[in-house]
Write a protein that holds these residues in place. Sequence first.
Motif, PDB file in Angstrom:
ATOM      1  N   THR A 222       0.960  -1.417  -0.232  1.00  0.00           N
ATOM      2  CA  THR A 222      -0.477   0.095   0.218  1.00  0.00           C
ATOM      3  C   THR A 222       1.419   1.142   0.175  1.00  0.00           C
ATOM      4  O   THR A 222       0.193   2.072  -0.984  1.00  0.00           O
ATOM      5  N   SER A 241      -5.431   2.824   7.953  1.00  0.00           N
ATOM      6  CA  SER A 241      -5.861   1.787   7.370  1.00  0.00           C
ATOM      7  C   SER A 241      -5.892   0.593   8.600  1.00  0.00           C
ATOM      8  O   SER A 241      -7.200  -0.216   8.112  1.00  0.00           O
ATOM      9  N   GLN A 244      -9.703   0.789   9.154  1.00  0.00           N
ATOM     10  CA  GLN A 244     -10.698   1.321   7.626  1.00  0.00           C
ATOM     11  C   GLN A 244     -11.052  -1.163   7.865  1.00  0.00           C
ATOM     12  O   GLN A 244     -11.668  -1.681   7.471  1.00  0.00           O
ATOM     13  N   SER A 248     -14.147  -3.804   7.755  1.00  0.00           N
ATOM     14  CA  SER A 248     -14.327  -4.043   6.280  1.00  0.00           C
ATOM     15  C   SER A 248     -14.550  -5.635   6.382  1.00  0.00           C
ATOM     16  O   SER A 248     -14.023  -6.138   7.612  1.00  0.00           O
ATOM     17  N   TYR A 252     -14.466  -6.901   0.684  1.00  0.00           N
ATOM     18  CA  TYR A 252     -13.622  -5.551   0.279  1.00  0.00           C
ATOM     19  C   TYR A 252     -11.914  -5.646   0.671  1.00  0.00           C
ATOM     20  O   TYR A 252     -11.698  -4.614  -0.056  1.00  0.00           O
ATOM     21  N   ASN A 255     -10.983  -7.195  -2.957  1.00  0.00           N
ATOM     22  CA  ASN A 255     -10.494  -6.405  -3.629  1.00  0.00           C
ATOM     23  C   ASN A 255      -9.715  -4.935  -3.595  1.00  0.00           C
ATOM     24  O   ASN A 255      -9.196  -4.414  -4.304  1.00  0.00           O
ATOM     25  N   HIS A 256     -10.127  -4.139  -2.291  1.00  0.00           N
ATOM     26  CA  HIS A 256      -9.105  -3.139  -2.637  1.00  0.00           C
ATOM     27  C   HIS A 256      -7.837  -3.050  -2.314  1.00  0.00           C
ATOM     28  O   HIS A 256      -6.429  -2.402  -2.458  1.00  0.00           O
ATOM     29  N   TYR A 257      -7.233  -4.585  -1.314  1.00  0.00           N
ATOM     30  CA  TYR A 257      -5.608  -3.972  -1.667  1.00  0.00           C
ATOM     31  C   TYR A 257      -5.322  -5.413  -2.584  1.00  0.00           C
ATOM     32  O   TYR A 257      -4.112  -6.278  -2.227  1.00  0.00           O
TER      33      TYR A 257
END
Length: 503
Positions: A222, A241, A244, A248, A252, A255-257
């Motif tokens: 990230t 982070s 979040q 989550s 999520y 998909n996000h990380y």
Amino acid sequence: MVYVAKQRYGGIIFLEPDQVGLQIIDRQEKQVVTTVRSGNLNVGSEMVANYAENMDAIVDNLLGFQRVLTEYQVDEVKFYGALEDLDEVTARYVADQLSVRCGLEISWLSDNQLIAKILVAIKDQHKLVGITEGFNTFVLLVGLSTSTLAYFKKGVFETSWNIDLGKAKISQLADNLRQTTATPSDIIFDYISSKVEYLVGELGEIKGANLIVQGVSVLADTYLTKEQPLGEVSLSDFDTSYRQIIDSTNQYVINHYRVDEQSVSWVLPGFLIISQILRLLHAKQLYVTKITSFESLIRVHDEKKVQIDQMIRTSADNIAKRYGVKLAHRSFVTKVTLELFDALAPIHRLDEHYRLLVEIASKVDDIGNFISPQGHYRHSAYILEANPLIGLSDQDNRVIAEVSRYHSSESPDVDEHHYRNMDNEIQLPVAKLAAILRVADSLDDSRQQKISKLELKLEGDRLKIYAHASDDLVLEKWAFQRKNKLFTDVYGLQPELIARGEN
């Protein structure tokens, strides 16, 4: 004579609990040419190193790696495996199956060996990116089964602590808790606290240090670019982070990380561990590194052995200090032990690595006195068995523990049950090193370091030890006679202590 040019490429294969990988290195340019990695290996629920159950997948990947090695005309391949929490017997079974099915001989690396290599690799990057050597720095290595916290005081390794926390182990706890509670993160946070609170007393005086985190790939991916091996993450960015991820869903995070379905369950545990360590340390700056265990094998070559050996010595000095071994005594015994080892080199025929092991044993052989002087050598052995030293293999740590066990009263002979059941490959080295250490230890039986200088001479079947001292050596001579039988049995030499007055 026909000159044969050395092949340009070499290969390293590394087997870890969650995958197996290959890197081909250009020896001339000292760069990685290509990297090939397997898909996910299933991590075990009891022991994360689930190699036996993953054998077919491992073998298929290794056979594919061999085809790649052939294409690159690689002539030398090193095959390593991470023991993680794998037991010794299973490791032998796995190694034998891999040898039979792939023709590859694996060299197992203990957690302590891998940790030392990672720390050296990170320390080198630490210099390159300009983190000032004058600052105190902690390095947190977050593993699957356990984690390690190491401390560098102004750039010099000081100590390390093994922490019974790992991403996969905490993930398994979370899975169990979800059956009884909808929000397990608070309970996991308390669980992590219980595992690190014992460090409070030791870390209380260290304020405002940096923290470098290794082993949490989501954090590294990230906040670091592809070219950055190590960089800063602001504490506010980490907190954002962290909050979040806590709130989550797994989907999520996937998909996000961009993590896979197995690794997603390790993301929250990694962040929870970091959060607790930050709280404990009151760290002023947070850094993250992309250096992995695999990459440390590439970066840390033989020329870095000096750094790892110094870590080992420092760890031994730390444990000796913790258990109250007097510095003057251990310094004397270590010096004499090494003098004897060097003088007897043509006879014992042990290499430099065993010289390091007997040096370490001479520093820690008396730690059992902390528990009781009665049978202290046995206490020393089981303290060492419970506290393996960083940078050493499991077998190396066992040799040190056994040499410490036999440095005083008990002798490693066929009638001694423990020695009789020791692994065959270390029986003779243990006896040779213990015999040397016993003689060295006897020469300071009074704990007064009366001997200022030694001269060693081999004459026929006698080892003459000329001891220069200004005080009488009555106690030392008595201890010397009592302890030297093992030396004679092992080496076929009769040691003779000859006192000489100071000039």
